[in-house]
Write an enzyme that holds these catalytic residues in place. Structure first.
Site, PDB file in Angstrom:
ATOM      1  N   THR D  11      50.190  44.829  40.718  1.00  0.00           N
ATOM      2  CA  THR D  11      50.800  43.765  41.524  1.00  0.00           C
ATOM      3  C   THR D  11      52.234  43.458  41.100  1.00  0.00           C
ATOM      4  OG1 THR D  11      48.692  42.749  42.077  1.00  0.00           O
ATOM      5  CG2 THR D  11      50.612  41.299  42.075  1.00  0.00           C
ATOM      6  N   SER D  53      45.902  49.173  40.614  1.00  0.00           N
ATOM      7  CA  SER D  53      44.945  49.467  39.538  1.00  0.00           C
ATOM      8  C   SER D  53      43.531  49.713  40.087  1.00  0.00           C
ATOM      9  CB  SER D  53      44.941  48.366  38.473  1.00  0.00           C
ATOM     10  OG  SER D  53      44.181  47.260  38.869  1.00  0.00           O
ATOM     11  N   THR D  82      45.993  43.828  37.533  1.00  0.00           N
ATOM     12  CA  THR D  82      45.063  42.977  36.777  1.00  0.00           C
ATOM     13  C   THR D  82      43.596  43.338  37.028  1.00  0.00           C
ATOM     14  OG1 THR D  82      45.109  41.334  38.557  1.00  0.00           O
ATOM     15  CG2 THR D  82      46.654  41.009  36.725  1.00  0.00           C
ATOM     16  N   ASP D  83      43.317  43.953  38.175  1.00  0.00           N
ATOM     17  CA  ASP D  83      41.903  44.150  38.542  1.00  0.00           C
ATOM     18  C   ASP D  83      41.140  45.064  37.590  1.00  0.00           C
ATOM     19  OD1 ASP D  83      41.577  42.404  40.689  1.00  0.00           O
ATOM     20  OD2 ASP D  83      42.487  43.817  42.094  1.00  0.00           O
TER      21      ASP D  83
END
Lengths: 161, 161, 161, 161
Positions: D11, D53, D82-83
């Site tokens: 992101t 990700s 972040t995922d």
């Protein structure tokens, strides 16, 4: 339809100098605004001066007037400090040019959060294409006949006088 | 002079949803733009719908048309996705309203770096006050007769057709 | 782990006053930064003063020192103007507190384009959780022992002295 | 002290493509962040990949691991979506490198209003200089042992598991 866009400084073009903490002038922000807005209108940008409008003298105003007179276009936009925008407008009006001249500026510099610079320049560039010859001020989402408006400094807006 | 500003969604109003990473619609950004521009023109904002213009159906366009017809003002601005802006303009033009209607939008959302939203809205709000009745599109620093322009999707600009 | 974040003003918190064109202090920008960063660390924000660090007197520095001494936490972050950040650090160091105190600030206000405020505050808040007791300055992507650094005003960076 | 900063996309690095209205990857935003923060720490930026990700495969994670292993520095920062940040962290942890590796990212892209990118990168770059060897995640104003945290997707924050 050709438009000449003259930059003279004013709040719209102030940038922060991190070394001394002051707002000052560097390269004009106006070309960046024109690029960002993906403007396809035929605009020629002339950086004429870069000063706070409170520092603007009769000589500066005459320089602006002469530039408008000698410009090969009859549609001009001038970015200008708001504090003496109407003074410059009066000098331009006194010359009875048969040109459409729209002055605009900003209450908050382009480089600072919440700036009105893009909005005002969009208004001015469009107005310059639509209006009959005359001297105008595009601010606050309105187009004023420049001789019929003044800045209300307490509120930071232009009003009909 | 009263202006009604109808928001319908489109790129101008897209915001990032941090939970799913998608661009979506929340509250319209238009009131924030009007506030930031210190607009003193008499503008009434109507959030009519909030959709991507590629999702816009005949029904949606009829809803916009009916709203323009029944509006008690004869000067309207419509924020709209750019992809089908000319389609909606054609529906509005077919009704032969004696009103000045200016459509605008953005190539980059207000919420994203380098947005053209403020510039375009400044152009549209000003144009709506200056133009004769008709349907117009204010984009790229120009005002187009809405029936004489189309979006060049490869370049992301509106052109005279 | 509790952190107290004391704001004292400085460049990081300067905001533009559109009515007089000056950079001044209003509400601190720090709570907005903490919110934007989705901070879940247990941070208590104390707006202690809001002044340019060039205006900071011995009395102001004593007020900061006393606040650090009486704070019920032993991890503190202080936002501060960069020009006299090391002076305040020396006052804090002279008291031999057994607390971790990290000073930070910004070369460009949070409210102005290209600000380093978010980066520096991220650095300071993290450092305050990781470092042994002492007085530190987090700037330029480094953490300095506060007694071993000084600001290079020509270049606008902190250096080891 | 040398730091290698590996960018992998996520992101933090998404940018808006005005031609199709999608968020995508171009040049990494990370060099601009480092410049804006006036970082004088000795950082070498390696753009290793630029992917979401959720698209990251075992092969990608192995590529990241191998790059960390072969890096001539023992302090690394990795920008990452972040995922699946914790998944990559587990792969890195399984290799028992004697290096300090800090992963970070953003909930809102650098290019979008209200981004946490600058804050998080400030936290990660500082942490990488202060922490013992290990795999860490710097998010939400905290530094987590990477094996003891997971992302709460409903709330969009990292929590201790």
């Amino acid at each position: 339809m050709n438009i000449e866009l003259i930059t003279t400084g004013g709040t719209i073009d102030k940038v922060y100098n991190p070394l001394n903490g002051e707002l000052t002038f560097g390269e004009s922000n106006v070309p960046e605004i024109i690029k960002r807005a993906r403007v396809t209108a035929n605009i020629h940008i002339t950086p004429l001066m870069a000063i706070d409008s409170l520092q603007m003298t009769d000589e500066h105003r005459n320089q602006i007037l002469m530039h408008c007179q000698s410009s090969d276009t009859d549609r001009l936009v001038i970015t200008h400090g708001t504090d003496t925008m109407t003074d410059t407008a009066k000098v331009l009006a006194s010359a009875n040019l048969v040109k459409t001249i729209v002055l605009t500026g900003a209450m908050i510099p382009f480089s600072i959060q919440h700036s009105d610079a893009l909005f005002n320049l969009g208004a001015a560039i469009t107005s310059a294409q639509l209006l009959e010859p005359g001297i105008y001020i595009a601010m606050n989402g309105k187009v004023f006949n420049a001789l019929e408006t003044e800045k209300n400094r307490q509120q930071g807006i232009f009003e009909t006088n």
